[in-house]
Enzyme design. Sequence first.
Site, mmCIF file in Angstrom:
data_model
loop_
_atom_site.group_PDB
_atom_site.id
_atom_site.type_symbol
_atom_site.label_atom_id
_atom_site.label_comp_id
_atom_site.label_asym_id
_atom_site.label_seq_id
_atom_site.Cartn_x
_atom_site.Cartn_y
_atom_site.Cartn_z
ATOM 1 N N ASP A 366 0.819 -1.219 0.000
ATOM 2 C CA ASP A 366 0.000 0.000 0.000
ATOM 3 C C ASP A 366 0.862 1.283 0.000
ATOM 4 O O ASP A 366 1.845 1.367 0.727
ATOM 5 C CB ASP A 366 -0.840 -0.047 1.299
ATOM 6 C CG ASP A 366 -1.992 0.915 1.269
ATOM 7 O OD1 ASP A 366 -2.080 1.714 0.327
ATOM 8 O OD2 ASP A 366 -2.812 0.854 2.214
ATOM 9 N N ARG A 442 -12.118 2.305 7.741
ATOM 10 C CA ARG A 442 -10.759 2.700 7.356
ATOM 11 C C ARG A 442 -10.809 3.833 6.328
ATOM 12 O O ARG A 442 -10.106 3.813 5.330
ATOM 13 C CB ARG A 442 -9.993 1.506 6.788
ATOM 14 C CG ARG A 442 -8.498 1.590 7.009
ATOM 15 C CD ARG A 442 -7.728 0.592 6.165
ATOM 16 N NE ARG A 442 -6.336 0.577 6.521
ATOM 17 C CZ ARG A 442 -5.366 0.118 5.757
ATOM 18 N NH1 ARG A 442 -5.631 -0.374 4.573
ATOM 19 N NH2 ARG A 442 -4.126 0.132 6.158
ATOM 20 N N LYS A 475 -1.022 -8.419 -5.033
ATOM 21 C CA LYS A 475 -1.702 -8.681 -3.755
ATOM 22 C C LYS A 475 -3.017 -7.916 -3.803
ATOM 23 O O LYS A 475 -3.014 -6.692 -3.935
ATOM 24 C CB LYS A 475 -0.812 -8.202 -2.605
ATOM 25 C CG LYS A 475 -1.443 -8.365 -1.230
ATOM 26 C CD LYS A 475 -0.434 -7.976 -0.148
ATOM 27 C CE LYS A 475 -1.035 -7.966 1.238
ATOM 28 N NZ LYS A 475 -0.077 -7.494 2.244
ATOM 29 N N TRP A 476 -4.133 -8.641 -3.693
ATOM 30 C CA TRP A 476 -5.475 -8.060 -3.888
ATOM 31 C C TRP A 476 -6.142 -7.956 -2.518
ATOM 32 O O TRP A 476 -6.599 -8.948 -1.966
ATOM 33 C CB TRP A 476 -6.267 -8.984 -4.808
ATOM 34 C CG TRP A 476 -7.633 -8.522 -5.196
ATOM 35 C CD1 TRP A 476 -8.727 -8.397 -4.389
ATOM 36 C CD2 TRP A 476 -8.079 -8.165 -6.513
ATOM 37 N NE1 TRP A 476 -9.816 -7.978 -5.109
ATOM 38 C CE2 TRP A 476 -9.452 -7.832 -6.412
ATOM 39 C CE3 TRP A 476 -7.455 -8.091 -7.769
ATOM 40 C CZ2 TRP A 476 -10.204 -7.448 -7.532
ATOM 41 C CZ3 TRP A 476 -8.210 -7.708 -8.871
ATOM 42 C CH2 TRP A 476 -9.570 -7.389 -8.744
ATOM 43 N N ASP A 477 -6.231 -6.744 -1.989
ATOM 44 C CA ASP A 477 -6.682 -6.542 -0.610
ATOM 45 C C ASP A 477 -8.160 -6.103 -0.557
ATOM 46 O O ASP A 477 -8.741 -5.685 -1.583
ATOM 47 C CB ASP A 477 -5.790 -5.468 0.033
ATOM 48 C CG ASP A 477 -5.614 -5.658 1.534
ATOM 49 O OD1 ASP A 477 -6.408 -6.388 2.135
ATOM 50 O OD2 ASP A 477 -4.684 -5.043 2.095
ATOM 51 N N ASN A 479 -10.430 -4.227 2.685
ATOM 52 C CA ASN A 479 -10.219 -3.869 4.092
ATOM 53 C C ASN A 479 -11.414 -3.309 4.863
ATOM 54 O O ASN A 479 -11.225 -2.545 5.819
ATOM 55 C CB ASN A 479 -9.057 -2.879 4.187
ATOM 56 C CG ASN A 479 -7.728 -3.612 4.102
ATOM 57 O OD1 ASN A 479 -7.485 -4.546 4.860
ATOM 58 N ND2 ASN A 479 -6.896 -3.227 3.157
ATOM 59 N N CYS A 525 -6.214 -11.161 -0.125
ATOM 60 C CA CYS A 525 -5.964 -10.665 1.220
ATOM 61 C C CYS A 525 -7.198 -9.866 1.611
ATOM 62 O O CYS A 525 -7.840 -9.249 0.767
ATOM 63 C CB CYS A 525 -4.732 -9.757 1.169
ATOM 64 S SG CYS A 525 -4.399 -8.886 2.717
ATOM 65 N N ASP A 547 -3.190 -10.760 9.222
ATOM 66 C CA ASP A 547 -2.356 -9.577 9.484
ATOM 67 C C ASP A 547 -1.537 -9.773 10.745
ATOM 68 O O ASP A 547 -0.684 -8.956 11.064
ATOM 69 C CB ASP A 547 -3.236 -8.327 9.641
ATOM 70 C CG ASP A 547 -3.412 -7.604 8.316
ATOM 71 O OD1 ASP A 547 -2.773 -8.019 7.331
ATOM 72 O OD2 ASP A 547 -4.186 -6.627 8.266
HETATM 73 C C1 DGJ Z 1 -4.095 -5.010 5.070
HETATM 74 C C2 DGJ Z 1 -3.173 -6.126 4.670
HETATM 75 O O1 DGJ Z 1 -3.524 -7.312 5.275
HETATM 76 C C3 DGJ Z 1 -1.752 -5.724 4.991
HETATM 77 O O2 DGJ Z 1 -0.869 -6.772 4.714
HETATM 78 C C4 DGJ Z 1 -1.414 -4.524 4.185
HETATM 79 O O3 DGJ Z 1 -1.437 -4.839 2.824
HETATM 80 C C5 DGJ Z 1 -2.386 -3.397 4.494
HETATM 81 N N1 DGJ Z 1 -3.744 -3.815 4.328
HETATM 82 C C6 DGJ Z 1 -2.135 -2.215 3.614
HETATM 83 O O4 DGJ Z 1 -3.074 -1.244 3.765
#
Ligand code: DGJ
Length: 726
Positions: A366, A442, A475-477, A479, A525, A547
């Site tokens: 990020d 967030r 890496k596809w997040d 959150n 992710c 995490d």
């Molecule tokens: C959540 C992820 O699990 C972390 O590894 C990282 O990529 C953060 N987001 C970045 O905002």
Amino acid sequence: MAVIYDRKNEIIQINTKNTSYVMAVRDGYLVHLYYGALLGEGDHSYFFRTQGRAAFSPRMETGEGFSLDDIPFEYPCWGRGDMRSPALEIKNSDGSRIVDLNYVNCEVTAGKPMPKGLPAVYCEDDSEAETLTVTLADKVSGIEVKLFYTVFADTDIITRRAEITNGGSAKCNILKAASACIDFDHMEFDVISNHGTHCRERNIERFPLARGEYKMASRRGASGHVHNPFMIIASHDTTEDNGDCYGTVLVYSGDFASEIAGNQYQTARHIVGLNPDGFDWPLEAGETFVTPEAALTYSALGFTKLSHNYHELFARRLCRGKFRDVRRPVLLNSWEACYFGFDADRLVKIGECSADLGIELLVIDDGWFGVRNSDNCSLGDWTINPKKFPNGLEGVYKPLKEKGIDLGIWFEPEMISPDSDLYRAHPDWCIHIENRPRSQGRWQLILDLTRKEVRDYLYESIAAILRTGMISYVKWDFNRNMTEIGSPVLGAEHQGEVTHRYYLGLYELLERLVTDFPDVLFESCSGGGGRFDAGLLYYMPQVWTSDNSDAIERLKIQHGTSLVYPMSAMSAHVSASPNHQTGHVTPFMTRFTVAFTGSYGYELDPTALSEEEQELVKKTVALYKQYGGMMNSGKYYRLAGPYDVDYCAWCTVSEDKSLCVAGYVLTHVRMYGNNRRVRLKGLDENATYRDALTGDIYTGSQLMGFGVHCPETLEYTSHMWILEKI
Ligand code: DGJ
């Protein structure tokens, strides 16, 4: 033949290598007779028992027939007499809720028809599987249901799903459409499930089934950190190596419900599928709705065999693409190395140092896009930040390519920051309900993936970066979870479809990307393991497990995850000590021993390490490159702990039993310790093995019979054995 149809007795039997599943047609209904250890062919009619029990539950028309409330069903419905939880609930055009499904016919075909638009287990050749399709119909409403059972005989897995067609002349609404139901004729079971939260995912819970309805579910717009879409139902005495257990896993990433109920006649009903809460799917005449798929298994040999069934099938026939069968690259992820505090120069330094240590891929996490220096802006603006990268991505890619290290990059495509150019241009592109506040998680909102223009925008934004050819890993997040779920453009009638349509949209977007960029390794992710589910494994063969990168906490997380998901799917990294989440101080080799069980990497700044630690990185990278390949195909055994004892032990054994990597971590020191030893599993008892780390020689029977001595030293110390057949 995997499916046997006994026409005379109206019995259908499905056989895998070690299991049988039997159903029958009785009085026009499709009833469930048996699921368990392999049965020979024969007349199983006597399995069907009607006890005439009908305590207050009406019987069939005459008042003398049997009561539907006392029958084990394959796909139960509500409204006609079965008062337990239904698999299917429909609101008819006349407002009534009744569905009454009768058997119509069945057919068997080679191979596996795939559910349109949804992830699913697949076969590469029609000879690998056989599919039974049973058609049921409601004569009055015209609703037709096709139940699909695909048999993967070698892995003891049967996948199930349903297709519901409105064969009537008026619109109806589906309020609940499960993927599978199993009716058991007793309730002497324990229920095993995963529970957790962010940074504490997939811990194991086991409790005895009681009367009443118990539901593990998500209403979060994601499979979530809290429960995982699987359930294990086991006899009270089932252990890792002995006893009956059943598993059901939903191949889906959104809201799910996995129900189990102990009923009035001491029977049990288990139903798995989409969560009906908030779900309302209008079905016009002639339209069909396709449920996600559930993967069922049964093991008479305890939990280890159940896990192996899933590991084998999911690693080989759910995950796809060129990374499916190979050792994944050893990577270093920038997140815990520098969080938002990087620019191109710093990344090049970290990347060059990583390359010197043997690491194969640097992931820019990020903070590389828009004007993002913290988590409160720019999601949606997927263009390189020119201040941080004055020479573009190439400024990092080129020097690192010369050092022989590849580049990966982070996206959180499904999100939009209110403080972003994208939001300023398209404030209506997020999931929202008109005239209601938009809750932020967030500092971000969720894009409305039911909309094609939104999916096209995301495809183009991501493809533009991938087309440069500089990126070999994404890496596809994801959150935050969903609130104020609505998509005004769909119209009022269709708001109950939004969450499921969102996932159909996400799957379509992912399908386009993985098809067009087959050389890119995608890792999913969601704040770690907030969407560690079989649905996303179809597109992305590995997941950032949690995490929480602390080796001690990871013991529980990885142990719980291994119940169902293959080790190659679990991303596991060595991070700094003290750990950033828990503050635990752990020896480097303990962090390595724990991370070695999955797809391996580092989550630290290598330039900040001492020379001694850098040497350890070099050594461990080399060990992983030499031995880590078998994480992909080896069999994983949970040997001890981490819940009930003061230590945790496990091992992975290669398919041909020529290599075994075993790990042990002491999680709690007791005064004067004890003579602890751990017995390994899965080895060749007639072979001799040498420990590549110590040179010690053992026979397979010694390792499995007596075991290995475990060091009793300091808390959080570990030991690893790398046993090679000689
Ligand atoms: C959540 C992820 O699990 C972390 O590894 C990282 O990529 C953060 N987001 C970045 O905002």
